[in-house]
Scaffold this active site. Structure first.
Site, PDB file in Angstrom:
ATOM      1  N   ARG A   1     -28.100-128.386  -9.801  1.00 23.39           N
ATOM      2  CA  ARG A   1     -29.517-128.141 -10.083  1.00 23.39           C
ATOM      3  C   ARG A   1     -30.097-127.038  -9.203  1.00 23.39           C
ATOM      4  NH1 ARG A   1     -31.809-134.270 -11.201  1.00 23.39           N
ATOM      5  NH2 ARG A   1     -31.570-134.117 -13.451  1.00 23.39           N
TER       6      ARG A   1
ATOM      7  N   GLY B   1     -33.421-137.444 -18.847  1.00 22.30           N
ATOM      8  CA  GLY B   1     -34.521-138.006 -19.628  1.00 22.30           C
ATOM      9  C   GLY B   1     -35.201-136.926 -20.460  1.00 22.30           C
TER      10      GLY B   1
END
Ligand code: AMP
Length: 396
Positions: A35, A377
């Protein structure tokens, strides 16, 4: 979508940048930097164009309190190494340290505020509390950029409210993620297979009925599987279970049958008495899980069935590991799925921090997949066809 170039001249301006640096950390060491690496193109572009870059991120779930183990210090260090530049970490989020760190930032400099979730307003359900915090963030920037795709589905102060206060744009990572995921929602090549696993059972069960509308086949593994197996009357022992969802899950199975879609469930599982890396383990078929054991991975027969389904697919989205891949004894199912995906000629996307970390940890290279999404998500909500609040508000 609004791009960085839409912000106009940014030389000498302060750009508040929301990243998602929620990386796995073990004993103070970052175990997967995916990330952070994914944010480098946007940070570099802003620096190269002379902006003062003020980065915001969360890490873990400190729930509005300062929790030392969730400090962004390891992130600041690694980000500095990756950029080859100094990253000034403020000791607080919006306090005196943050103010002076931002005030002293040179053009092209990079500051990182402490974990935004140390502030109770960040995740507050109270709009006014979130806006009060966002107003403090806004004092640190002349413009706002959202590049944390992993939080784009969150209505939080540093993602959503802030974009109402400053001229805003999406960073390169968010643009790329949206472009790739659109290929899954707009006319995916069929068969389109979605693989769901992991441990956030309640969250993921909630997306299934929407996914059933677009995908042809759902493959279920990980902790998710046991609620389905239980709904079929099987004893799942001490496995992860969402006991309140048994009826809902049974209705998904009915719905799939009625609409000619497939939901594949494990036929065998790897079980253990303890949630421990040491075993002993057994591989049993799903009708024979003893009541004091728990399922921690899919078995080899299941893995072969799932791999065959993936081999025949033209489009695949995978979110959530098939087992507790962090422990070697329960990592085979996830490994076999990653291998099947890497060998397939489908357009495939691996979504979610854990799934992405799992494929890297198991020795696969990023370029063996069409795309590794930084958002779990967020990518699921996008695939469900929901608007992501963070992106919506940037678009205005
Ligand atoms: P998620 O964030 O929902 O993708 O969940 C990822 C986590 O699910 C990983 O840390 C895995 O160890 C865990 N997991 C996968 N399968 C199981 C299982 N059968 N029982 C408990 N945890 C699991």
């Amino acid at each position: 979508m609004k791009k960085l170039s839409d912000l106009g001249a940014i030389a000498g301006k302060r750009v508040l940048l929301r990243c998602d640096f929620n990386v796995p950390i073990d004993n103070g060491e970052i175990t997967d930097a995916g990330r952070i690496k994914a944010a480098i193109p946007t940070i570099s572009w802003l620096r190269d164009n002379g902006a003062k870059v003020v980065i915001m991120s969360h890490l873990g779930r400190p729930q509005g309190e300062v929790v030392a183990k969730y400090s962004l210090a390891p992130v600041a260090k690694l980000l500095g190494e990756l950029l080859g530049a100094k990253v000034r970490l403020a000791a607080d989020v919006v306090g005196e340290s943050a103010k002076s760190t931002v005030a002293e930032l040179p053009d092209g400099g990079v500051a990182l505020l402490e974990n935004v979730r140390f502030e109770p307003g960040e995740e507050s359900k109270d709009d006014a509390a979130r806006m009060e915090l966002a107003t403090k963030y806004a004092e640190f920037g002349d413009a706002f950029v959202l590049d944390g795709f992993g939080v784009a589905h969150r209505k939080q102060a540093s993602v959503y409210d802030i974009a109402k206060l400053l001229p805003s744009a999406s960073g390169f990572l968010v643009l790329k993620e949206v472009e790739v995921l659109k290929r899954l929602t707009e006319n995916p090549e069929r068969p389109y297979v979605v693989v769901l696993g992991g441990a956030k059972v309640a969250d993921k069960l909630a997306v299934i009925d929407n996914l059933l509308k677009t995908a042809d086949t759902l493959i279920i593994g990980g902790g998710m599987a046991y609620t389905f197996l239980k709904s079929q009357g099987k004893d799942v022992g001490n496995s992860l279970l969402d006991a309140e969802k048994l009826d809902v899950v049974a209705s998904y199975l009915e719905q799939a049958k009625a609409s000619g879609k497939k939901i594949l469930l494990p036929v065998d599982v790897v079980i253990s008495k303890e949630f421990s890396p040491d075993g002993p383990i057994k591989v049993v078929d799903v009708d024979s899980i003893p009541s004091d054991w728990m399922g921690l991975d899919i078995g080899s027969e299941t893995a072969a069935l799932y791999a065959a389904e993936i081999a025949a697919a033209k489009t695949v989205f995978w979110n959530g590991p098939m087992g507790v891949f962090e422990m070697e004894l329960f990592s085979k199912g996830t490994y076999e799925m990653a291998k099947a995906l890497a060998e397939s000629d489908s357009f495939n996307v691996v979504g979610g921090g854990d799934s992405a970390a799992a494929v890297r940890m198991l020795g696969f290279a990023e370029n063996q997949f069409s795309h590794i999404s930084t958002g779990g998500g967020a990518s699921l909500e996008f695939l469900e066809g929901k608007a992501l609040p963070g992106i919506e508000v940037v678009e205005g």
